[in-house]
Motif scaffolding. Structure first.
Motif, PDB file in Angstrom:
ATOM      1  N   UNK A 205       0.835  -1.196   0.000  1.00 51.36           N
ATOM      2  CA  UNK A 205       0.000   0.000   0.000  1.00 51.36           C
ATOM      3  C   UNK A 205       0.878   1.258   0.000  1.00 51.36           C
ATOM      4  N   UNK A 206       1.950   1.254   0.797  1.00 51.85           N
ATOM      5  CA  UNK A 206       2.856   2.403   0.829  1.00 51.85           C
ATOM      6  C   UNK A 206       3.553   2.570  -0.518  1.00 51.85           C
ATOM      7  N   UNK A 207       3.910   1.464  -1.141  1.00 50.91           N
ATOM      8  CA  UNK A 207       4.596   1.533  -2.430  1.00 50.91           C
ATOM      9  C   UNK A 207       3.684   2.142  -3.486  1.00 50.91           C
ATOM     10  N   UNK A 208       2.388   1.827  -3.435  1.00 49.84           N
ATOM     11  CA  UNK A 208       1.446   2.391  -4.390  1.00 49.84           C
ATOM     12  C   UNK A 208       1.242   3.879  -4.122  1.00 49.84           C
ATOM     13  N   UNK A 209       1.235   4.256  -2.860  1.00 50.90           N
ATOM     14  CA  UNK A 209       1.053   5.660  -2.508  1.00 50.90           C
ATOM     15  C   UNK A 209       2.278   6.491  -2.855  1.00 50.90           C
ATOM     16  N   UNK A 210       3.452   5.919  -2.662  1.00 55.66           N
ATOM     17  CA  UNK A 210       4.688   6.666  -2.829  1.00 55.66           C
ATOM     18  C   UNK A 210       5.238   6.630  -4.246  1.00 55.66           C
ATOM     19  N   UNK A 211       4.496   6.025  -5.189  1.00 55.01           N
ATOM     20  CA  UNK A 211       4.978   5.970  -6.557  1.00 55.01           C
ATOM     21  C   UNK A 211       5.102   7.383  -7.105  1.00 55.01           C
ATOM     22  N   UNK A 212       6.268   7.727  -7.569  1.00 53.97           N
ATOM     23  CA  UNK A 212       6.423   9.087  -8.083  1.00 53.97           C
ATOM     24  C   UNK A 212       5.702   9.244  -9.420  1.00 53.97           C
ATOM     25  N   UNK A 213       5.040  10.346  -9.584  1.00 54.08           N
ATOM     26  CA  UNK A 213       4.387  10.631 -10.849  1.00 54.08           C
ATOM     27  C   UNK A 213       5.453  11.097 -11.824  1.00 54.08           C
ATOM     28  N   UNK A 214       5.162  10.941 -13.089  1.00 55.40           N
ATOM     29  CA  UNK A 214       6.120  11.367 -14.089  1.00 55.40           C
ATOM     30  C   UNK A 214       6.217  12.883 -14.061  1.00 55.40           C
ATOM     31  N   UNK A 215       7.387  13.342 -13.788  1.00 52.36           N
ATOM     32  CA  UNK A 215       7.628  14.774 -13.767  1.00 52.36           C
ATOM     33  C   UNK A 215       8.755  15.074 -14.731  1.00 52.36           C
ATOM     34  N   UNK A 216       8.468  15.916 -15.685  1.00 55.73           N
ATOM     35  CA  UNK A 216       9.490  16.304 -16.629  1.00 55.73           C
ATOM     36  C   UNK A 216      10.161  17.564 -16.115  1.00 55.73           C
ATOM     37  N   UNK A 217      11.456  17.513 -16.089  1.00 60.00           N
ATOM     38  CA  UNK A 217      12.198  18.670 -15.632  1.00 60.00           C
ATOM     39  C   UNK A 217      12.745  19.406 -16.840  1.00 60.00           C
ATOM     40  N   UNK A 218      12.420  20.676 -16.905  1.00 58.56           N
ATOM     41  CA  UNK A 218      12.911  21.500 -17.991  1.00 58.56           C
ATOM     42  C   UNK A 218      13.941  22.468 -17.448  1.00 58.56           C
ATOM     43  N   UNK A 219      14.928  22.686 -18.283  1.00 53.31           N
ATOM     44  CA  UNK A 219      15.949  23.657 -17.924  1.00 53.31           C
ATOM     45  C   UNK A 219      15.396  25.033 -18.244  1.00 53.31           C
ATOM     46  N   UNK A 220      15.350  25.892 -17.252  1.00 53.52           N
ATOM     47  CA  UNK A 220      14.760  27.209 -17.440  1.00 53.52           C
ATOM     48  C   UNK A 220      15.638  28.145 -18.253  1.00 53.52           C
ATOM     49  N   UNK A 221      16.894  27.814 -18.368  1.00 51.55           N
ATOM     50  CA  UNK A 221      17.765  28.700 -19.134  1.00 51.55           C
ATOM     51  C   UNK A 221      17.447  28.562 -20.621  1.00 51.55           C
ATOM     52  N   UNK A 222      17.561  29.649 -21.345  1.00 54.76           N
ATOM     53  CA  UNK A 222      17.215  29.669 -22.766  1.00 54.76           C
ATOM     54  C   UNK A 222      18.439  29.409 -23.636  1.00 54.76           C
ATOM     55  N   UNK A 223      19.248  28.482 -23.257  1.00 48.13           N
ATOM     56  CA  UNK A 223      20.455  28.178 -24.023  1.00 48.13           C
ATOM     57  C   UNK A 223      20.140  27.116 -25.059  1.00 48.13           C
ATOM     58  N   UNK A 224      20.675  27.286 -26.237  1.00 51.35           N
ATOM     59  CA  UNK A 224      20.526  26.292 -27.291  1.00 51.35           C
ATOM     60  C   UNK A 224      21.839  25.532 -27.368  1.00 51.35           C
ATOM     61  N   UNK A 225      21.755  24.231 -27.183  1.00 60.08           N
ATOM     62  CA  UNK A 225      22.963  23.409 -27.156  1.00 60.08           C
ATOM     63  C   UNK A 225      23.487  23.189 -28.577  1.00 60.08           C
ATOM     64  N   UNK A 226      24.741  22.793 -28.713  1.00 52.67           N
ATOM     65  CA  UNK A 226      25.315  22.533 -30.043  1.00 52.67           C
ATOM     66  C   UNK A 226      24.546  21.465 -30.820  1.00 52.67           C
TER      67      UNK A 226
END
Length: 110
Positions: free
Chosen positions: A67-88
């Motif tokens: 039950x704890x494992x089902x509760x603690x399952x992390x939701x998909x979270x996409x992390x975006x880099x806030x900097x506006x840099x364009x990579x090579x």
């Protein structure tokens, strides 16, 4: 605290002792054998209760863990880099796209 042995267990033990009674065996000896059988049955029942408690505890703990494992399952979270840099790599892809469009335009009009 020592729990008294049930009457049903005493009767069962006496029945077993009588069924295995040897010739020339006195009533006192049969009663002693019956009391030994009673103690054995009581010990067996105690062990079975302990096993049942242990398995029930393990089952409950496993259910709680599940039950704890089902509760603690992390939701998909996409992390975006806030900097506006364009990579090579991105620059390379943009250049390839532009080159492909230029080649396509040259093919059509050329």
């Amino acid at each position: 605290m020592k729990q008294p042995i049930s009457i049903e267990t005493q009767q069962h033990a006496l029945m077993i002792a009588k069924s295995t009674q040897k010739e020339g065996q006195t009533k006192e000896q049969t009663k002693l054998i019956a009391s030994g059988i009673e103690k054995g049955i009581a010990e067996y029942k105690k062990q079975q209760k302990a096993k049942a408690r242990q398995s029930d505890k393990a089952r409950k703990q496993q259910a709680k863990h599940k039950q704890h494992a089902q509760h603690d399952e992390p939701e998909l979270e996409l992390e975006f880099d806030d900097s506006n840099q364009i990579t090579p790599v991105v620059w390379g892809l943009i250049c390839l796209l532009a080159l492909s469009w230029l080649c396509f335009a040259w093919y059509i009009w050329g």
